[in-house]
Design a protein around this motif. Structure first.
Motif, PDB file in Angstrom:
ATOM      1  N   ASP A  71      -2.979  -4.462 -13.543  1.00  0.00           N
ATOM      2  CA  ASP A  71      -3.603  -3.462 -13.001  1.00  0.00           C
ATOM      3  C   ASP A  71      -3.795  -3.909 -11.463  1.00  0.00           C
ATOM      4  O   ASP A  71      -3.873  -2.965 -10.602  1.00  0.00           O
ATOM      5  CB  ASP A  71      -5.096  -3.192 -13.506  1.00  0.00           C
TER       6      ASP A  71
ATOM      7  N   GLU B  85     -12.891  -1.881  -7.619  1.00  0.00           N
ATOM      8  CA  GLU B  85     -13.051  -0.545  -8.067  1.00  0.00           C
ATOM      9  C   GLU B  85     -12.239   0.441  -7.180  1.00  0.00           C
ATOM     10  O   GLU B  85     -11.932   1.408  -7.660  1.00  0.00           O
ATOM     11  CB  GLU B  85     -14.505  -0.387  -8.180  1.00  0.00           C
ATOM     12  N   ARG B  86     -12.598   0.309  -5.868  1.00  0.00           N
ATOM     13  CA  ARG B  86     -12.127   1.270  -4.893  1.00  0.00           C
ATOM     14  C   ARG B  86     -10.781   1.399  -5.150  1.00  0.00           C
ATOM     15  O   ARG B  86      -9.797   2.148  -4.952  1.00  0.00           O
ATOM     16  CB  ARG B  86     -12.497   1.029  -3.529  1.00  0.00           C
ATOM     17  N   GLU B  87      -9.796   0.019  -5.032  1.00  0.00           N
ATOM     18  CA  GLU B  87      -8.479  -0.069  -4.867  1.00  0.00           C
ATOM     19  C   GLU B  87      -7.947   0.586  -6.342  1.00  0.00           C
ATOM     20  O   GLU B  87      -6.872   1.039  -6.070  1.00  0.00           O
ATOM     21  CB  GLU B  87      -7.896  -1.430  -4.601  1.00  0.00           C
ATOM     22  N   LEU B  88      -8.514   0.373  -7.473  1.00  0.00           N
ATOM     23  CA  LEU B  88      -7.976   0.650  -8.700  1.00  0.00           C
ATOM     24  C   LEU B  88      -7.987   2.469  -8.410  1.00  0.00           C
ATOM     25  O   LEU B  88      -6.873   2.859  -8.967  1.00  0.00           O
ATOM     26  CB  LEU B  88      -8.765   0.379  -9.921  1.00  0.00           C
ATOM     27  N   ARG B  89      -9.090   3.053  -7.834  1.00  0.00           N
ATOM     28  CA  ARG B  89      -9.442   4.383  -7.736  1.00  0.00           C
ATOM     29  C   ARG B  89      -8.259   4.748  -6.873  1.00  0.00           C
ATOM     30  O   ARG B  89      -7.410   5.972  -7.360  1.00  0.00           O
ATOM     31  CB  ARG B  89     -10.725   4.686  -7.329  1.00  0.00           C
ATOM     32  N   GLU B  90      -7.923   4.404  -5.883  1.00  0.00           N
ATOM     33  CA  GLU B  90      -7.018   4.804  -5.025  1.00  0.00           C
ATOM     34  C   GLU B  90      -5.569   4.517  -5.518  1.00  0.00           C
ATOM     35  O   GLU B  90      -4.850   5.506  -5.323  1.00  0.00           O
ATOM     36  CB  GLU B  90      -7.000   3.841  -3.533  1.00  0.00           C
TER      37      GLU B  90
ATOM     38  N   ASP C  80      -4.929   4.792  -8.846  1.00  0.00           N
ATOM     39  CA  ASP C  80      -4.730   5.850  -9.686  1.00  0.00           C
ATOM     40  C   ASP C  80      -4.392   7.230  -8.932  1.00  0.00           C
ATOM     41  O   ASP C  80      -3.382   7.808  -9.179  1.00  0.00           O
ATOM     42  CB  ASP C  80      -6.069   6.235 -10.304  1.00  0.00           C
ATOM     43  N   VAL C  81      -5.045   7.245  -7.794  1.00  0.00           N
ATOM     44  CA  VAL C  81      -4.788   8.727  -6.833  1.00  0.00           C
ATOM     45  C   VAL C  81      -3.121   8.597  -6.521  1.00  0.00           C
ATOM     46  O   VAL C  81      -2.462   9.619  -6.789  1.00  0.00           O
ATOM     47  CB  VAL C  81      -5.699   8.770  -5.745  1.00  0.00           C
TER      48      VAL C  81
END
Ligand SMILES: Nc1ncnc2c1ncn2[C@@H]1O[C@H](COP(=O)(O)OP(=O)(O)O)[C@@H](O)[C@H]1O
Ligand SMILES: [Mg+2]
Length: 399
Positions: A52, A118-123, A125-126
């Motif tokens: 991830d 958290e932020r990088e995983l979210r980004e 994902d996007v």
């Protein structure tokens, strides 16, 4: 329950790696992790595992964060890449971000790690979602393009096949038409000579034996000579019909007023017999065509106008220009016709009246149609019953 996360750590110090893992656990993650510290190990880990995120030291013995970043890029995987390092100074940090690292965190201050992850995983994902959508769109577009291409090819093939078939049947039709015309020409031509013989001997018979045999014999002789005349007329018309295409002259400028005058003079006997009045526009145009055939066309139409009438025939010839063609009208005050018959009369042998009412072979208008069509024009008729008929035909004008 902690969230599972696949973490690939590029780090030579086992202790530092453990610190990272502890921080992640504290932040609510359950890391599945592998630590690598060489080029080859990183490559192998990227190939074999599903990750991830990559967390990398900046400087390692014989390896570096930037080199690790390159390997990640070469692998084609779009994973968040966070550098966690001792203090390396702002310039180097900026350079690392420019090279593609997503964040830079100092080892002494790991509190920023979890929010950054958290932020990088979210980004990521996007980004992945967007890539997937683009990929789907691309596939869909390719599918549509392929379907369109196939449909176009099928259509083109169908059109080509149809065109070829049409051309073939047109060629066959033309061949059989010209065969038929040639046959009609030869047959009618060859019939003329034996018919002339019959005509000659009937005349001889009449001259020598008229009044010497009984009255019945004289009547028979009359029937024979009338039959011969009908047959001569028929043969002459078939011959003319069969010659329109093959026997025509080259096209040239034709002054239609000369053709009208010639047709009128050829019809002198009929005109005088019925005291017909023939008028036309003061000027008639110059067209492009075959003068002999156009004279024949006018002669047929004016001849019909005179023939199919019961009072004094009045025939008027006029014309008007329509673009680069001339539209001629030949209007009479004759017996007219039913509008339902106006198409049929241009067919060979088609007559609306019996021979005893009005003599004729029923070929004249078929010849007219053939002549007009050879000139690329149209011919038609309109009639208001008793008020007479108006024949129309078009011809190309001389530029
Ligand atoms: N001007 C006209 N008025 C009325 N009927 C006509 C006229 N011209 C032609 N027709 C009809 O069309 C038929 C075909 O004409 P055509 O082909 O010239 O043959 P034909 O003159 O030998 O009878 C004629 O028999 C006649 O019934
Ligand atoms: Mg006629």
């Amino acid at each position: 329950m902690n969230k599972p996360i696949g973490v690939l750590i590029v780090e030579d110090s086992e202790d530092d790696a453990l610190l990272l893992l502890r921080e992640l656990r504290r932040g609510g993650y359950e890391p599945v992790c592998e630590r690598v510290e060489t080029h080859e190990a990183l490559k192998a880990a990227l190939e074999n595992g599903r990750w991830d995120i990559v967390i990398s030291d900046y400087v390692l013995p014989g390896f570096s964060g930037l080199a690790a970043l390159n390997i990640l890029k070469e692998s084609g995987q779009d994973l968040p890449f966070i550098i966690v390092s001792g203090n390396i100074g702002e310039d180097i940090a900026v350079a690392a971000m420019k090279a593609g690292a997503h964040d830079y965190i100092i080892k002494g201050n790991l509190t920023r790690l979890v929010p950054a992850v958290e932020r990088e995983l979210r980004e990521a994902d996007v980004r992945h979602e967007k890539q997937r959508a683009e990929e789907e769109l691309k596939v869909e577009r390719q599918r549509a393009e392929k379907a369109l291409k196939e449909a176009n090819e099928t259509l083109e093939r169908c059109v080509a096949e149809r065109t070829a078939k049409l051309a073939q049947s047109e060629a066959e039709l033309q061949r059989s038409n010209s065969d038929l015309q040639q046959f009609a020409y030869i047959a009618s031509h060859d019939l003329q000579s034996p018919l002339r013989n019959v005509e000659g001997f009937v005349k001889l018979l009449a001259r020598r034996y008229k009044g010497q045999l009984d009255a019945k014999a004289d009547e028979f002789i009359l029937h024979i000579s009338n039959g011969v005349k009908d047959m001569q007329m028929l043969i002459r018309d078939i011959l003319e019909y069969s010659k329109v295409d093959s026997g025509g002259k080259m096209f040239a400028s034709v002054d239609m007023s000369l053709c009208v005058n010639k047709a009128i003079s050829n019809l002198r006997a009929e005109i005088d017999e019925k005291n017909a009045e023939i008028t036309h526009n003061e000027t008639l145009p110059v067209v492009y065509g075959d003068a002999i055939q156009l004279t024949g066309l006018l002669q047929n139409l004016i001849g019909n106008a005179i023939k199919f009438s019961q009072e004094q025939p009045k025939v008027h010839i006029s014309w008007k220009r329509e673009g680069n063609r001339a539209v001629f009208t030949i209007q009479d005050n004759g017996i007219g016709m039913d509008m339902k018959d106006t198409d049929k009369i241009f067919a060979v042998f088609h007559r609306l009246h019996s021979k005893s009412e009005y003599p004729g072979t029923g070929i004249g208008l078929a010849i007219c149609k053939k002549i007009v069509e050879r000139h690329g024009g149209l011919i038609w008729v309109e009639s208001e019953g008793e008020k007479g008929s108006t024949f129309y035909f078009t011809l190309p004008m001389k530029e």
